[in-house]
Structure formats: structure tokens, C-alpha cells
Design a protein around this motif. Structure first.
Motif: not given
Length: 436
Positions: A366-370, A423-430
Motif C-alpha cells: 500500500a505504501d510503496q506501490i499504491i 489506505l483508509a488512514i493515509e488517503l485522506p491525509r494531505k
């Protein structure tokens, strides 16, 4: 006259002693050919201890359901390991360096230390299996065989990644020869035409989900640490091709165990799985007996050296030392553990790995590819709590599934939950943007 550097000295000593790049990415000048990296991966899972769970799955589920579980597990493993390998081929970074980016400059030690220790456990297990297999086949002293084999495995690992490719290039064809010979011998005494009618033990002894987890768990740890091998690839695409030789191609090992079980060629398959060496030794042929000895030592030696390499590389980065020194230290520890009976804890290892490892790999994906576009502008930090929260969530849900819903695969559920939570935690973070 200036004294050559340590790396230069190793290079002059011979290509097998070139730098292993414990603390930095592998530079383009030292990348290996597709054939070399493929030999490393291809010879790793095509082993006797992969035929065992393949046979066990078929023995309990029947031929068609067992075959389906093996194929599903290998397709998932291909996608999982290929994504991690692609990143490694792009960057040249080892698993520890990947984990540093995702879990933090200090937090990575938890992820890397955990997996680097687990793979040393697998080294111990397969070293013990070498002694146990030859003891069962010929009555040889199990302790002496395991100890002697362990010393040889340590020596091969000490030579580095090049030696792993050489060993893999020998181990995989040797497996095909041994398994093929076992099928020929079994066919002379049984009927392979009815294997598709084999229905297994039945009675709910194993669910389809558990079968998928069991198959995945055999290589979940080193699959997650694939970067230690595929960082040597010339690029990400070649890293994926090298991975494909292991998943699904090397699943031939699991299929061979399953076919022999379905043919009724292996006794007590519900507990012993697809170990086909008794078929070869049962003939009483001196030539086949020699084949069994060479096969067991080289085949299990392949997985032992790969696991020890993973562990030594990971721990060398953790303690800021050299891979070869940690090979000696961890190798001795692993041999001692093997002599104490690590062989008896096979199922326990699989259960632990199936729950804890896939969510960790999911966080890396999730972190290094998506979300790879965010890596360049992200500030370095000691701990990244979001990565640990997602890993813990995936592991917790996987454990719950393992206990309360065994019809599902806890490995797959844990992987998906870890991915989604991160992804749920990181995507909303700018993403922080530099000020103009």
C-alpha cells in the motif's frame, strides 16, 4: 600505496565474495541477469517441504478441491510477491531498506527483526528436517546428519547471492528428477488414471480457507522479504519475471505431492503429507538410495541457505554489521535450535506466519506501490504509527478469522484488511507540499 577498501578486497578475492550491500541499494553496475535472479527464486520453493503441504491439502480436501486451493494460493502469492519485487527491482533496496521507508528509521527494526528471526527459524526447521529425513530413510544418526548439513548450509550462504543462484540451478532440476522418478515407481504399483476421483479424508478435517493459508504460509515470510533477492534484478520487470518462476511455476512441488497422495502412493498422507522419499527408498535400489541422499541434502539445503541469507542480511542491517558475520552467528544458533527438535513445530510455524506476516507485506504494498507518489516528498521519521496500526489491524482480524471462521483464509483476510486499513488512514491525509 593506498589500501583497497573492504568491498574492493572482497571483489578481488573472487566474484562470490563481492559486496552484499547490507546498508545501501544494489547499484546498477552490480545487478544480475534475469537468469541468475530467476535461479535464486526458482530453486527456493521447489523443495520437499513444499511437497509435504501440497500432499496434505489433497489428502484432506480431495484432488480437485486440493488442486484449486494450491492454485489460488499461488496466484495470490504471485501478485503479492511480484508487487514487492517490482519495487525492489526499481530501487535496488533490500527488505530492511523498504521497511525503513514504511515503518520509520527506528520502527523498521520491529518489522525487520521479526521476519529476520522467523526465517532463521525456518533455517533451523529445514536443517532438522534434513537429519530427520535421512534418519527415517536409512537409520542414520539424526543429530550428526543435521549438524553436518547445517555446517555445509552455513558455508554456502557465506558465499552470498551468487552461491544461492548456483544452488537453485541445481536444486530445482534435481527435484524434478526425484519427483518424476517417484511417480514412475508409483505408477508401476498403482493406477494414476483414477487420481481425479480421489475425494480425500473429508469430514471437515481441513477447510478450503485453511488449505489456502497453509499453502501460502510456507513462503509468506521469505516472499515478504523478496526484495533481498530481487533487488539484484536489472529492473522491476525482470524482478517480476524472476518471481513468476517461484509462483506459480515452482508450485509443481506442491502439485507433485498432491498427485502422489491422490494416487495412493504415500502412506499416512493425512499426517505426513506429500513426502515421497519413502517411495524411492522402498525399491531397495542403491542408485535410488544415492539419489535420495543427494536430493534431500541439496533440496533442503536450497531453502536453508535462502532463509539464512534473509535472516543474516536483515540482522546485519539491524546491528550495522556484515552479512557474512551474521551468517556465521545466526547459522550456529539455527543449527543448535535444529538439534533441539525444531522439526516438531512445523504446524505451529505455519499458523503464526499465516496470521502475522501477510498484513505486514500488505502495508508495504500500500505504501510503496499504491501510494508511491508520496514517498519522495515525505519527511523522514523514527516511527510511522499508521503503518503499525494497519499491520496490527490485519493481524488481529486474521487471528479472529483463524479462531472463529476457519472456512475463510486468515492469510488472505489479514492481507486485505492490512491493505484497506492503511489506505483508509493515509488517503485522506494531505501530502505536505514544499513552500514556493
Amino acid at each position: 600505496m593506498t589500501k583497497p577498501s573492504g568491498t574492493a578486497q572482497e571483489a578481488h578475492a573472487g566474484i562470490e565474495l563481492e559486496s552484499e550491500f547490507e546498508h545501501s541499494p544494489v547499484p546498477p553496475s552490480h545487478r544480475k541477469s534475469l537468469l541468475t535472479v530467476s535461479a535464486v527464486w526458482f530453486g527456493f520453493p521447489m523443495i520437499l517441504t513444499n511437497a509435504v503441504p501440497g500432499g496434505l491439502v489433497v489428502a484432506l480436501l480431495g484432488f480437485w478441491r486440493g488442486l484449486a486451493a494450491i492454485l489460488v494460493a499461488n496466484i495470490i502469492m504471485f501478485a503479492y510477491v511480484s508487487l514487492l519485487s517490482y519495487r525492489a527491482g526499481q530501487t535496488g533496496k533490500s527488505f530492511s531498506l523498504q521497511a525503513t521507508e514504511t515503518f520509520g528509521t527506528a520502527g523498521y527494526a520491529i518489522a525487520s527483526g521479526f521476519l529476520s528471526t522467523v526465517v532463521v527459524g525456518w533455517f533451523a526447521f529445514n536443517t532438522g528436517a534434513t537429519g530427520a529425513s535421512l534418519n527415517e530413510a536409512f537409520g542414520w544418526n539424526e543429530t550428526l546428519v543435521a549438524g553436518a548439513a547445517g555446517i555445509v548450509f552455513i558455508a554456502v550462504t557465506y558465499l552470498g547471492i551468487k552461491a544461492l543462484s548456483w544452488l537453485g540451478a541445481i536444486a530445482a532440476p534435481l527435484f524434478i528428477i526425484a519427483a518424476g522418478t517417484a511417480m514412475v515407481v508409483a505408477a508401476s504399483n498403482g493406477d494414476f488414471g483414477r487420481i481425479t476421483e480421489f475425494h480425500g479424508a473429508g469430514g471437515g478435517a481441513m477447510t478450503f480457507g485453511v488449505a489456502v493459508t497453509t499453502t501460502m504460509a510456507t513462503f509468506a515470510d521469505s516472499g515478504t522479504m523478496t526484495a533481498d533477492f530481487t533487488r539484484w534484478s536489472k529492473n522491476g520487470r525482470q524482478a517480476v519475471w524472476a518471481t513468476a518462476t517461484a509462483f506459480p511455476v515452482a508450485s509443481l512441488a506442491q502439485l507433485s505431492g498432491g498427485v502422489l497422495v491422490a494416487a495412493g502412493a504415500i502412506a499416512s498422507a493425512e499426517t505426513g503429507g506429500g513426502d515421497f522419499t519413502p517411495i524411492l527408498t522402498g525399491v531397495g535400489s542403491p542408485i535410488l538410495n544415492v539419489l535420495v541422499v543427494v536430493f534431500v541434502v541439496i533440496n533442503l539445503g536450497s531453502v536453508c541457505t535462502h532463509c539464512l541469507y534473509n535472516g543474516a542480511l536483515g540482522w546485519s542491517h539491524l546491528v550495522r554489521s556484515k552479512m557474512r558475520l551474521l551468517t556465521l552467528i545466526l547459522g550456529v544458533i539455527g543449527v543448535v535450535v535444529a538439534l533441539l527438535g525444531a522439526w516438531d513445530y512445523f504446524v505451529n510455524w505455519l499458523s503464526i506466519l499465516g496470521v502475522l506476516v501477510p498484513p505486514l507485506g500488505a502495508v508495504l504494498i500500500a505504501d510503496q506501490i499504491i501510494l508511491r507518489g508520496r514517498l519522495a516528498g515525505r519527511a523522514e521519521t523514527r516511527f510511522r504509527p499508521t503503518a503499525f496500526i494497519a499491520w496490527a489491524a490485519g493481524a488481529a482480524v486474521a487471528l479472529l478469522v483463524h479462531v472463529a471462521a476457519p472456512s475463510f483464509s486468515d492469510a488472505v483476510v489479514g492481507l486485505l484488511v492490512g491493505l484497506v486499513v492503511y489506505l483508509a488512514i493515509e488517503l485522506p491525509r494531505k501530502q505536505a507540499r514544499p513552500q514556493v
